[in-house]
Design a protein around this motif. Structure first.
Motif, PDB file in Angstrom:
ATOM      1  N   GLU A 529      53.785  18.599  28.255  1.00 11.88           N
ATOM      2  CA  GLU A 529      54.405  18.685  26.938  1.00 11.88           C
ATOM      3  C   GLU A 529      55.224  19.960  26.786  1.00 11.88           C
ATOM      4  N   ASP A 533      59.083  20.076  25.935  1.00  8.85           N
ATOM      5  CA  ASP A 533      59.526  20.825  24.771  1.00  8.85           C
ATOM      6  C   ASP A 533      60.595  21.840  25.149  1.00  8.85           C
ATOM      7  N   ASP A 536      63.824  20.069  25.749  1.00  5.54           N
ATOM      8  CA  ASP A 536      64.432  19.669  24.485  1.00  5.54           C
ATOM      9  C   ASP A 536      65.153  20.849  23.850  1.00  5.54           C
ATOM     10  N   ILE A 540      69.117  21.283  23.046  1.00  2.00           N
ATOM     11  CA  ILE A 540      69.638  21.568  21.712  1.00  2.00           C
ATOM     12  C   ILE A 540      70.531  22.796  21.737  1.00  2.00           C
TER      13      ILE A 540
ATOM     14  N   ALA B 127      63.053  21.892  17.457  1.00  2.00           N
ATOM     15  CA  ALA B 127      63.189  20.963  18.563  1.00  2.00           C
ATOM     16  C   ALA B 127      64.080  19.812  18.122  1.00  2.00           C
ATOM     17  N   GLY B 128      64.288  18.904  19.018  1.00  4.35           N
ATOM     18  CA  GLY B 128      65.223  17.827  18.754  1.00  4.35           C
ATOM     19  C   GLY B 128      64.615  16.717  17.927  1.00  4.35           C
ATOM     20  N   ALA B 129      64.673  15.520  18.458  1.00  7.36           N
ATOM     21  CA  ALA B 129      64.213  14.367  17.709  1.00  7.36           C
ATOM     22  C   ALA B 129      62.708  14.467  17.464  1.00  7.36           C
ATOM     23  N   VAL B 130      62.246  13.721  16.491  1.00  4.95           N
ATOM     24  CA  VAL B 130      60.842  13.811  16.105  1.00  4.95           C
ATOM     25  C   VAL B 130      59.948  13.267  17.212  1.00  4.95           C
ATOM     26  N   ASP B 131      60.473  12.342  17.966  1.00  2.00           N
ATOM     27  CA  ASP B 131      59.631  11.651  18.929  1.00  2.00           C
ATOM     28  C   ASP B 131      59.302  12.518  20.139  1.00  2.00           C
ATOM     29  N   HIS B 132      59.963  13.641  20.299  1.00  2.00           N
ATOM     30  CA  HIS B 132      59.700  14.471  21.476  1.00  2.00           C
ATOM     31  C   HIS B 132      59.264  15.849  21.022  1.00  2.00           C
ATOM     32  N   GLY B 133      59.365  16.746  21.952  1.00  2.00           N
ATOM     33  CA  GLY B 133      59.276  18.142  21.601  1.00  2.00           C
ATOM     34  C   GLY B 133      57.875  18.619  21.320  1.00  2.00           C
ATOM     35  N   GLY B 134      57.020  18.625  22.331  1.00  2.00           N
ATOM     36  CA  GLY B 134      55.745  19.292  22.186  1.00  2.00           C
ATOM     37  C   GLY B 134      54.756  18.557  21.329  1.00  2.00           C
ATOM     38  N   GLU B 135      55.195  17.477  20.758  1.00  2.00           N
ATOM     39  CA  GLU B 135      54.267  16.749  19.910  1.00  2.00           C
ATOM     40  C   GLU B 135      53.694  15.614  20.743  1.00  2.00           C
ATOM     41  N   GLY B 136      52.442  15.701  21.050  1.00  2.00           N
ATOM     42  CA  GLY B 136      51.835  14.761  21.959  1.00  2.00           C
ATOM     43  C   GLY B 136      51.759  13.370  21.391  1.00  2.00           C
ATOM     44  N   PRO B 137      51.139  12.489  22.153  1.00  2.00           N
ATOM     45  CA  PRO B 137      51.105  11.079  21.758  1.00  2.00           C
ATOM     46  C   PRO B 137      50.421  10.861  20.419  1.00  2.00           C
ATOM     47  N   ASN B 138      49.460  11.721  20.111  1.00  2.00           N
ATOM     48  CA  ASN B 138      48.717  11.471  18.878  1.00  2.00           C
ATOM     49  C   ASN B 138      48.986  12.558  17.841  1.00  2.00           C
ATOM     50  N   ASP B 140      51.238  12.847  15.647  1.00  2.00           N
ATOM     51  CA  ASP B 140      51.856  12.463  14.387  1.00  2.00           C
ATOM     52  C   ASP B 140      50.861  11.688  13.541  1.00  2.00           C
ATOM     53  N   GLN B 143      51.709   8.259  12.129  1.00  2.00           N
ATOM     54  CA  GLN B 143      51.954   7.124  13.006  1.00  2.00           C
ATOM     55  C   GLN B 143      51.140   5.914  12.558  1.00  2.00           C
TER      56      GLN B 143
END
Lengths: 944, 162
Positions: A529, A533, A536, A540, B127-138, B140, B143
Motif C-alpha cells: 500500500e 500510495d 499515486d 499527481i 492522493a489521487g482517486a479515492v479508490d487508491h492511495g494507501g487506503e486498503g481494501p477495507n 472505506d 463501502q
C-alpha cells in the motif's frame, strides 16, 4: 498437445452458452477439458518415464522465429497431471458450490477453463517466449477469478494487487528471458539447456530478473503479500490457483531452469534465503489466523517458500525431493481448501471461533480433512511424509539450512493441528453448527485428492522411478523416495518436527501473546500500500506540474519547441539558397500582398463573419498562387473547398455571437504575437532551406512515365492520388468518413439514421392539388427569407452542376478534375439546393442517408483494392479494361476509376452529413427553442 | 533541381511566413472560431510550403507540354489531400464550436477542470482517486455491498421500450 489447448479454448468459449442452459451444472461437461489433459498426460507416462520427451512444433510467427514449440518432459508431465486432475475435480466441485442463480457464473466457468488452458501453455512450452505468453495469460485469468465478486471493494483490491505484483515480476522475467535468449542464440529451452551458455555479467542480471518473476508468481518473500489478500476469491479458485496450479508456476520455472542456472552466482543464495525465510514467516503467521482460509493461505506461502528453496537448491537429491513435495502439496492443499469451502458453504462461516461440533456433522469430511492435514504435517505413511523425508535427506550436509527447514516443519505441524482443531473441535460455549448434508459432488473431489495422497505414500517406489529422470538432469542421483528409509538422521528429524509441532500446538494458550506481538514490523500489505500510495503521489505531482489544463499553454510549448529545435537546426545547418528571384510572375507579388493584408486583418478582426471572409480571401489567394505555380488540380480543389468552407461557416455562424468576446489586453497577447512572428520566420526559413537542400534527384521525375504506362492516365496528379500513392488517399478518405461521423454525432441528439425530416403534411396537401412542383420553397420558407432569384437560378443550374461534377469525375484521369473535385462540386450543388429550398428540399434532393453514401464510397474504395489483390496484383493496382459496347463503341476503363468513384461518394457523403447536421438539424434546434428571428432558420419547419 | 528560376521566389516565402505567423497567433486564442481560422491560415501556409518543395512549371498533364517543364506532381498530390482533410477538420471543429455554444453559450476553450483539480490536489499533498492511495481494501467504512445487478439473459417482449 495443440489439440488439448484448442479443446480448452473451445470449452472456454462454449462455457457461457452451457451455463445459460444448465446453470452451474455446466461445470460437469466443462470438467472434461482438464480431464482430457490429465488422461493424455497419463497415457504419455511410458514415453516420459525414462527421461524421454514428447515434442510438437507448429510454425507461428515466422518473422520473430517464434514457433509453438511444445515439449513434455518429466517436470511438465507432473504439472500437466496436476493441472488437469485438480482442474477437473475443482470444476466438478464448483457445480454444486455455486447456487443455481449465482451471478457471474458464466464468466467464472469460462475463465476457469481458460485458465487451465493457459497453465498448460505455460508448462508445455519449450520456447521461453511462449512460456511468457502462458505466464501472463494465467496472470490475467487469475485477476478475473480473484475479482469474481466485482461488487466488493476488497475483491477488486485483491485482484488488482495480485495483478500488479505478478505482472511486474513477469515483465522483469521477460527481460531476463530476452537477455538469456539473445546471448544463447535461441529461445528454445531444450536448445539452451544442451549447449554451453556463454558466460558474462549478463547472466547474473538475467538470473536475478527471472527469479524476480518466479518468486513473485509463487508469492515468496518479498512478494508474498498478494497471496493472503487473494483469498477474496471463491474457494474453488483458491484451491486451484493458489494451491495446485498458478502459484506452482514459479516453482515450475525454478525447477525448469535449475539444472542449467543453479550454478550461476546469485541463484542459490537468493533461492535458499528467500525460500527458507518465507517458510518460517508464513508458518508463523499461519499460527495466528482465525480464518481457516487465511490459515491455509499463510500455510501455502510457507510451503511455497519450502518448494522454491528445495527445487532451486540444484542438487539431484533436492530436485527429486522438490518434485515429490510439489505433488504432495498440490494433493493435500487443494483438498484442504475444498474442505474449507464445504465448511464455509454449509456453516456460513470459516472463523474457527464460531465453529463447533462439525466432527459429528460428516464423518467422511472429517476423515478427508485428517488425511490431508496429516499429509501436510508429514505423518507416515502419507505422501507428505515421503516428500519431507526426502527433503531432510537432501540437506543433511548443510546444518544451517537443515535447521531452518526443520523449524519450518515444526511450524507446519503446528498449524496443521491448528487447522484440524479449529475446524472440527468442540468449543465450550459455542452453539454446535448443524448444517445441511454435503452433496456428494462436493465431497468426492477432496476425498479423491486425500486418498491419492494416502496411496502415493506406500507407492513411493513407483513415484521415485517416474520422477527421477528429472532429478538426473542435475547429476547422479544417490537418494531415493521411500516410505521406510530405516533409522536415518532424516527420520529422527521428522520425529523431532512432529513432536515439536505437537508441543507448539499444545502450548497455543500460553503462546498467544507472543504470537500476537512477534510479527514483522511492516506487513507485506502495508508495504504494497505504501508503494501504491507513493506512486499515486508521484503521478499527481508530475501531472500537476506538467498538465496545467490550458490549451494555449500546451500549444505554445509545442510551438516554441518547434521554433527552437528545427529552427535552431536550420540556423546551424543551412544550406541557404544563395540567390532567390523576387518573383517569377508579375501577378505573384500582387496576390501575395492581398493574402498578407487579408491575413493580418483577420488577426485583428473583431467580428466573426469578417474574420471568416478575410481568411477565405487568403484561401482564394492561395488558389491563385497554385495556378501560377502550375498546379491546376490544386487550384480547382482549393477554390471549391474554400467556397464550401464559407458555406459551412455561415451555417454555424448564424448561431454564434456576432463578435468575439472582448478580452482585456493582456501580457499573454504579446507572448502570442511573439510566438506567431517567430513561427512565421521559421516557416519562411524552412521554405528557403528546403529549396536549397535537395541533393538527390526528384522521385517524382519518373511519375509522368509511370502515370501513362502503369496508371493509364495523363493527369499525373490524379494518377498519383488513385494509383501511385493510393494508400495515402485511402487513409485520407477514411479520415473524411470519421470527420463526417463526428460532425453528425456532435449535432444530432438522436440517431441520424432515423427518419429524415419530411415535409409537414399540412404544407404538403396545399401543394398536392397542383401539378408537382420541383423546389417548393414557398410552403415551408419564411416569406422574408425566400429569394425568388436564388430559387430560379437553382432550378436552372442544379442538374447542370450535377452533370458537371460527373464530368470532372470521369475526365479527371486525363485532365484536371477527379473524385475530390467532382465530389465537392456535387456537394456545392446540394448546398445551393438547401439554401434555396430549406431542409425538406435537401431530403428530396438526396433521399438517401449520408451514412449510406459514406459507407458505399468506403466499401467501393476498399473493394477496388481488394479486387486487385484477389486478381493477383498488389493492393490498389490499376488494370485497364477494354470493352466494346454496342452503340457506344470502344470504351477504355481503368480500374482506378472505381477507386475515384469511392472518393467521389465519400466527399458527397461528407457534404451531405454537414448539411444534414449543421444545416437541417440546427434548423430543428432553432425551431425547437422557438426563437424566430433569434437565429436565422432557413425554413419555418412545421409551423404554418 | 534543374533550372534555378523554377524554385521558390522571395514573395512566396513571404506569403508562407505571413500565413503561418497569423495562423499561429489565432491558434493560441481561446475562441474556437479563432482557433479554427488559425488552423485554416496555418494550413494554407503549410500547403504553400510543401508546394515550394517541388519545381513550378506547366500543368502536370502528359501531352500538354514537354515533360521536363512540368511542375512537380508529388507535392501537389500531397497538398490536394491536405486541402480536403483541412475541410473535413474545419467541419468537425465547427460542429464542436456549435456544440460548445449550445451547451455553454460561447465557444471559448476553458481550462480543463480535471487538470485544475489535480493541480490543487498536488498543492495540498493529497492522493489521487479515492479508490487508491494507501487506503486498503477495507479502509472505506462507507463501502457498501450492493446486490450485483443480475444479468438478464433473455428479455421478455413486454418490457422493452415502447
Amino acid at each position: 498437445m495443440l489439440v488439448l489447448l484448442i479443446l480448452h479454448l473451445v470449452a472456454a468459449l462454449a462455457a457461457p452458452l452451457l451455463v445459460r442452459w444448465w446453470g452451474p451444472r455446466a461445470c460437469y461437461p466443462l470438467a472434461l477439458a482438464p480431464a482430457a489433459a490429465f488422461g493424455w498426460a497419463l497415457a504419455r507416462t511410458p514415453a516420459v518415464g525414462h527421461g524421454g520427451a514428447v515434442v510438437e512444433t507448429y510454425p507461428w510467427i515466422g518473422q520473430l522465429g517464434l514457433d509453438i514449440a511444445l515439449r513434455l518432459t518429466t517436470l511438465s508431465w507432473l504439472l500437466t497431471l496436476l493441472i488437469g486432475g485438480v482442474g477437473a475435480l475443482v470444476l466438478v466441485y464448483s457445480a454444486r458450490y455455486f447456487d443455481a442463480d449465482a451471478p457471474g457464473m458464466a464468466q467464472f466457468a469460462a475463465v476457469l477453463v481458460a485458465f487451465a488452458g493457459a497453465m498448460l501453455v505455460l508448462v508445455l512450452a519449450d520456447d521461453l517466449l511462449l512460456l511468457y505468453v502462458g505466464w501472463e495469460l494465467t496472470t490475467i485469468f487469475s485477476y478475473l477469478l480473484i475479482g469474481h465478486s466485482t461488487e466488493r471493494r476488497s475483491s477488486r483490491w485483491a485482484a488488482a494487487q495480485a495483478l500488479t505484483v505478478t505482472t511486474l515480476g513477469g515483465l522483469a522475467m521477460l527481460v531476463g528471458f530476452i537477455l538469456l535468449g539473445e546471448h544463447a542464440g535461441s529461445y528454445r529451452w531444450s536448445e539452451i539447456a544442451t549447449h554451453p551458455l556463454p558466460g558474462g555479467g549478463y547472466l547474473i542480471t538475467a538470473v536475478l530478473l527471472i527469479l524476480a518473476g518466479a518468486l513473485s508468481k509463487s508469492a515468496v518473500l518479498p512478494f508474498s503479500s498478494w497471496l493472503p489478500v487473494a483469498m477474496a476469491a471463491p474457494t474453488p479458485v483458491s484451491a486451484y490457483l493458489h494451491a495446485a496450479a498458478m502459484v506452482k508456476a514459479g516453482v515450475y520455472l525454478v525447477g525448469l531452469l535449475a539444472p542449467v542456472l543453479a550454478t550461476v552466482g546469485p541463484w542459490r543464495p537468493v533461492v535458499l534465503i528467500a525460500g527458507v525465510a518465507t517458510m518460517l514467516v508464513g508458518g508463523w503467521a499461519a499460527l495466528r489466523q482465525n480464518d481457516l482460509k487465511l490459515l491455509l493461505a499463510y500455510g501455502t506461502v510457507s510451503q511455497l517458500g519450502l518448494l522454491v528453496a528445495v527445487t532451486g537448491a540444484g542438487t539431484p537429491a533436492a530436485a527429486l525431493a522438490g518434485t515429490a513435495m510439489l505433488l504432495a502439496h498440490a494433493l493435500f492443499k487443494a483438498a484442504l481448501f475444498l474442505v474449507v469451502g464445504i465448511i464455509d458453504h454449509g456453516a456460513g462461516t470459516r472463523d474457527l471461533r464460531e465453529l463447533s461440533g462439525l466432527r459429528r456433522w460428516s464423518r467422511p469430511l472429517f476423515g478427508v480433512a485428517v488425511l490431508a492435514a496429516a499429509s501436510m504435517a508429514g505423518v507416515p505413511p502419507l505422501v507428505g511424509f515421503v516428500a519431507k523425508e526426502a527433503v531432510f535427506a537432501a540437506f543433511t550436509d548443510d546444518p544451517l539450512l537443515l535447521t531452518g527447514l526443520v523449524a519450518g516443519t515444526v511450524l507446519t505441524v503446528a498449524y496443521s493441528a491448528r487447522f484440524l482443531w479449529g475446524a472440527f473441535a468442540d468449543r465450550p460455549g459455542v452453539e454446535p453448527v448443524q448444517p445441511a448434508p454435503i452433496p456428494a459432488s462436493m465431497l468426492v473431489p477432496p476425498a479423491v485428492l486425500a486418498v491419492v495422497g494416502l496411496l502415493a505414500g506406500p507407492a513411493a517406489g513407483v513415484l521415485d522411478g517416474l520422477l527421477s529422470p528429472y532429478a538426473e538432469l542435475l547429476g547422479v542421483l544417490d537418494g531415493h523416495l521411500t516410505l521406510w528409509p530405516g533409522p536415518t538422521a532424516a527420520l529422527g528429524l521428522s520425529v523431532l518436527a512432529l513432536a515439536g509441532g505437537g508441543l507448539l500446538f499444545a502450548l497455543r494458550g500460553p503462546l498467544a501473546p507472543v504470537l500476537a506481538r512477534l510479527r514483522a514490523p511492516v506487513g507485506g500489505n502495508q508495504g504494497y500500500e505504501w508503494v501504491v500510495d507513493r506512486f499515486d503521489r508521484l503521478a499527481i505531482e508530475v501531472t500537476g506540474a506538467t498538465q496545467r489544463g490550458s490549451l494555449p499553454q500546451y500549444l505554445g510549448i509545442i510551438l516554441v519547441t518547434l521554433v527552437l529545435l528545427p529552427g535552431g537546426a536550420m540556423l546551424a545547418a543551412g544550406p541557404w539558397r544563395a540567390r532567390l528571384p523576387l518573383w517569377d510572375n508579375p501577378l505573384q507579388p500582387v496576390v501575395v500582398v492581398v493574402i498578407a493584408v487579408a491575413a493580418l486583418l483577420a488577426v485583428r478582426a473583431r467580428r466573426r463573419l469578417t474574420a471568416m471572409l478575410l481568411v477565405g480571401m487568403t484561401g482564394y489567394g492561395t488558389a491563385m498562387l497554385f495556378i501560377l505555380h502550375g498546379a491546376p488540380d490544386l487550384a480547382l480543389t482549393q477554390f471549391l473547398v474554400e467556397t464550401a468552407t464559407i458555406a459551412v461557416f455561415v451555417l454555424v455562424l448564424r448561431r454564434l455571437p456576432e463578435r468575439f468576446s472582448a478580452r482585456p489586453l493582456r501580457r499573454s497577447r504579446w507572448v502570442r504575437r511573439l510566438i506567431g512572428v517567430t513561427m512565421g520566420v521559421v516557416a519562411g526559413g524552412l521554405a528557403l532551406v528546403a529549396a536549397g537542400a535537395r541533393r538527390a534527384p526528384d522521385i517524382s521525375a519518373a511519375f509522368p512515365d509511370l502515370a501513362v504506362s502503369e496508371g493509364y492516365g495523363r493527369n499525373v496528379v490524379n494518377v498519383t492520388l488513385v494509383d501511385i500513392r493510393a494508400w495515402d488517399t485511402m487513409g485520407e478518405v477514411a479520415v473524411l468518413v470519421v470527420a463526417a461521423t463526428g460532425v453528425a454525432s456532435l449535432i444530432f441528439e438522436r440517431s441520424r439514421t432515423g427518419p429524415r425530416p419530411r415535409r409537414p403534411e399540412s404544407a404538403d396537401r396545399a401543394v398536392r392539388s397542383d401539378r408537382p412542383v420541383w423546389l417548393r420553397g414557398g410552403p415551408t420558407l419564411y416569406e422574408e427569407r425566400r429569394s425568388i432569384v436564388l430559387e430560379v437560378v437553382t432550378r436552372l443550374i442544379f442538374h447542370t452542376v450535377a452533370l458537371f461534377s460527373l464530368f470532372l469525375l470521369f475526365s479527371g484521369h486525363n485532365a484536371p478534375g477527379g473524385g475530390f473535385a467532382g465530389g465537392l462540386v456535387a456537394g456545392l450543388a446540394l448546398v445551393v439546393r438547401y439554401l434555396a429550398g430549406g431542409r425538406y428540399e435537401l431530403t428530396e434532393a438526396a433521399p438517401v442517408g449520408a451514412g449510406l453514401i459514406l459507407g458505399a464510397g468506403l466499401a467501393l474504395a476498399v473493394g477496388t483494392g481488394a479486387v486487385a489483390l484477389l486478381a493477383g496484383g498488389s493492393v490498389l493496382q490499376s488494370a485497364k479494361l477494354d470493352l466494346s459496347l454496342p452503340l457506344i463503341g470502344e470504351v477504355h476503363l481503368v480500374t482506378s476509376l472505381f477507386f475515384d468513384i469511392g472518393v467521389y461518394l465519400i466527399v458527397i457523403g461528407l457534404m451531405l452529413d454537414i448539411l444534414r447536421s449543421l444545416g437541417a438539424e440546427v434548423d430543428r434546434h432553432i425551431e425547437a427553442t422557438d426563437t424566430a428571428g433569434g437565429g436565422l432558420a432557413v425554413d419555418k419547419g412545421g409551423r404554418s | 533541381m534543374t533550372a534555378s528560376d523554377a524554385g521558390p521566389t522571395m514573395v512566396l516565402v513571404l506569403a508562407v511566413a505571413v500565413l503561418v505567423g497569423c495562423g499561429v497567433i489565432l491558434l493560441l486564442e481561446r475562441s474556437l472560431t479563432r482557433i479554427l481560422l488559425g488552423v485554416i491560415l496555418l494550413g494554407n501556409g503549410v500547403n504553400l510550403l510543401i508546394l515550394l518543395g517541388g519545381r513550378s512549371g506547366g500543368a502536370p498533364v502528359v501531352g500538354t507540354g514537354p515533360v521536363d517543364e512540368m511542375s512537380d506532381p508529388l507535392p501537389q498530390a500531397m497538398v490536394l489531400t491536405a486541402i480536403v482533410i483541412t475541410f473535413g477538420f474545419t467541419a468537425f471543429l465547427l460542429a464542436v464550436a456549435y456544440r460548445s455554444w449550445y451547451l455553454t453559450g460561447d465557444d471559448e476553450v476553458p481550462d480543463d477542470l480535471e487538470d485544475r483539480q489535480i493541480i490543487r490536489r498536488a498543492g495540498r499533498n493529497e492522493a489521487g482517486a479515492v479508490d487508491h492511495g494507501g487506503e486498503g481494501p477495507n479502509g472505506d467504512p462507507e463501502q457498501v455491498d450492493p446486490e450485483p445487478a443480475r444479468r438478464r439473459l433473455r428479455r421478455g417482449r413486454g418490457d422493452g421500450p415502447r
